[in-house]
Scaffold this motif. Structure first.
Motif, short mmCIF file in Angstrom:
data_model
loop_
_atom_site.label_atom_id
_atom_site.label_comp_id
_atom_site.label_asym_id
_atom_site.label_seq_id
_atom_site.Cartn_x
_atom_site.Cartn_y
_atom_site.Cartn_z
N GLN A 136 4.56 12.35 1.23
CA GLN A 136 3.85 10.95 0.71
C GLN A 136 5.29 10.38 1.01
O GLN A 136 6.61 11.43 1.42
CB GLN A 136 4.33 10.99 -0.72
N LEU A 137 5.39 9.31 1.85
CA LEU A 137 6.35 8.91 2.45
C LEU A 137 7.08 7.79 1.20
O LEU A 137 6.88 6.78 0.97
CB LEU A 137 5.89 7.61 3.35
N THR A 138 8.39 8.46 1.22
CA THR A 138 9.21 7.74 -0.01
C THR A 138 10.04 7.75 -0.13
O THR A 138 11.36 7.91 -0.88
CB THR A 138 9.69 9.83 -1.37
N ALA A 142 1.19 -1.29 -0.45
CA ALA A 142 0.40 -0.28 0.02
C ALA A 142 0.96 1.38 0.21
O ALA A 142 0.95 2.32 -0.35
CB ALA A 142 -1.24 -0.12 1.39
N LEU A 143 1.89 1.54 0.57
CA LEU A 143 2.58 2.37 0.93
C LEU A 143 3.47 2.97 -0.56
O LEU A 143 4.00 3.38 -1.18
CB LEU A 143 4.05 2.21 2.07
N ALA A 144 3.87 1.83 -1.38
CA ALA A 144 4.63 1.37 -2.31
C ALA A 144 4.02 2.63 -3.65
O ALA A 144 3.97 3.16 -4.11
CB ALA A 144 5.39 0.59 -2.72
N GLY A 145 2.68 1.97 -3.15
CA GLY A 145 1.85 2.65 -4.82
C GLY A 145 1.04 4.08 -4.33
O GLY A 145 1.33 4.77 -4.96
N ALA A 146 1.20 4.60 -2.68
CA ALA A 146 0.48 5.73 -2.60
C ALA A 146 1.74 6.19 -2.93
O ALA A 146 1.17 7.28 -3.02
CB ALA A 146 0.69 5.07 -1.26
#
Length: 487
Positions: free
Chosen positions: A293-295, A278-282
């Motif tokens: 955004q959590l880059t 989910a985080l990778a897609g976000a």
């Protein structure tokens, strides 16, 4: 295409630029010119600043709380009535996928005005301290909060309607008057805000002004002009430094919401499979053009390869392309300069580490400023792609050895805007959350982004706060009045 704004709002009137000049508003997905926008010069901006100064000094706006509340309700209702017109113009000028617009891009941000409307019902503008002997004489001290004055508001292109509402809503609620200068890449959203305020609210002439220009030299007047009392900027850290320096000569109040390079830290294994995809897609939402955004993803070294595989699988599934297609969650970046900047970082990633996915110019579309979702690993935490705000759909996965190592890496940038931490032991996660040098932290996926929560950064991510009660108070001065006790 129907839009709400091709004219500026100056002193209560919807006007063209004084010399009749315009610049183009360009669709980043097609590179087509959407329309002509007023190109204000210094004289136009001077008129807007003068109008805001007169409105603050000569009208009752700064003291009439009920008028301010009524006008914000009218503005909210006018925005809601035109939401579909706002949506079509927004997607066209920003490249934001239409699927994302019901959130903070449009509908949610309009609703956020309710926060300041509610505060005007309850906020304590002054209070009295207990009677006390001060320097040998009894005194009561009244602590009073008053509008800061004329506000210069400067907004970027990534979420233009939200950011316009954020700054204008808070400043107007506080009793300030405003000159809003949007980014030249996305002027329609702010011009629409001005048009609706002029045509559907009782906001007095000069209280809200919206001026568009592509000339940074003209825009700089907002930071240097003696009649501007406060400046609020959302933008890059580099721009924030310039605004802060320009405001120094007149000692303006400065609120800065700047860049970020936010980290998501996974302290242990069990949550990886649930959260990593989910985080990778976000990271790809709105092409990575969001400051919080959590880059960076920080994971135990033993699980690095597994996490990279999970992230790759998720990013491969991201649907991207035409922003008018509701199936897509990612469109183009905003302009050619931003596309080229992102591609330069992709080249650095290939030089300094390993590009697992993407990382190249795309030939998927004949026109438009599109870049590929890109996954990077095997890079030093001090490398540019792990330190700089890329503002593109790029995720860097970094390993750590223990919690202290994770904290050093997470806090090891000039930024301090946001962070996230995940652990099956919530007390362990909370202990790390309290140690991050960031303005916001999510623990185990809990969401902090809400109008009641103050938002802003540590270090070079900014000064001051938006939303919450703190967002109102950033536009207020504090006055102490001492009087002899009654009786």
């Amino acid at each position: 295409m129907t839009t709400l704004g091709d004219r500026m709002l100056v002193d209560g009137e919807l006007v063209a630029a004084g010399r009749g000049r315009t610049f183009d508003n360009v669709n980043p997905a097609t590179e087509e010119v959407l329309g002509a926008v007023p190109e204000a010069d210094a004289a136009d901006l001077e008129r807007a600043i003068g109008a805001a100064r007169r409105a603050f000094d000569t009208t009752g706006w700064s003291t009439d709380v009920e008028l301010r509340r009524r006008c914000l309700v009218q503005l909210r209702d006018a925005l809601r009535a035109e939401v579909e017109t706002l949506r079509s113009g927004y997607v066209a000028e920003t490249g934001c996928p239409v699927s994302q617009t019901p959130g903070v891009a449009i509908e949610e941000s309009i609703g956020y005005l309710d926060h300041y409307i509610g505060l005007l019902d309850t906020y304590e503008w002054e209070h009295t301290l207990p009677t006390k002997s001060v320097m040998g004489r009894p005194a009561d001290r009244i602590i009073r909060r008053e509008a800061a004055g004329v506000v210069g508001a400067i907004t970027p292109w990534n979420y233009p309607l939200y950011l316009g509402i954020c700054k204008v809503g808070a400043a107007l609620a506080a009793g300030c008057t405003v000159v809003l200068k949007p980014a030249p890449d996305t002027p329609w959203s702010s011009l629409a805000l001005g048009a609706l305020a002029a045509e559907h609210t009782d906001i007095p002439a000069g209280v809200l002004n919206v001026v568009t220009t592509s000339d940074n030299g003209v825009a700089q007047l907002l930071a240097t002009h003696a009649d501007i009392d406060a400046v609020t900027l959302t933008g890059s850290t580099a721009t924030g430094r310039k605004v802060m320096g320009a405001a120094a000569d007149t000692i303006k109040r400065v609120t800065l919401e700047l860049g970020g390079k936010s980290a998501a830290v996974f302290l242990d294994d069990p949550l990886l499979e649930l959260v990593v995809p989910a985080l990778a897609g976000a990271v790809c939402i709105h092409s990575g053009q969001g400051c919080t955004q959590l880059t960076r993803m920080l994971v135990p070294r033993a699980r690095l390869d597994d996490v990279v595989d999970m992230a790759k699988g998720a990013m491969e599934q991201v649907k991207w392309g035409d922003p008018t297609d509701p199936e897509n969650v990612m469109g183009p970046v905003i302009n050619a300069a931003q596309r080229d900047k992102v591609l330069r970082y992709y080249e650095l990633a290939a030089r300094d580490g390993r590009v697992v996915l993407g990382g190249k110019p795309t030939d998927r579309f004949e026109r438009g400023y599109f870049v590929e979702p890109t996954l990077i690993t095997d890079v030093d935490p001090k490398a540019p792609v792990a330190q700089d705000e890329i503002f593109g759909p790029a995720l860097v996965v970094l390993p750590f050895d223990d919690e202290e190592d994770a904290l050093r890496i997470a806090d090891g940038t000039m930024y301090g805007l946001s962070a996230a931490v995940f652990s099956v032991d919530q007390d362990r996660a909370m202990a790390m959350a309290r140690r991050f040098r960031t303005g916001t932290v999510s623990v185990n996926g809990a969401q902090w982004f809400d109008v009641e929560s103050p938002f802003g950064g540590y270090k070079q991510s900014g000064l001051g706060r938006e939303w919450g009660t703190e967002g109102l108070e950033d536009f207020l001065e504090v006055k102490t009045i001492a009087v002899p006790p009654a009786g």
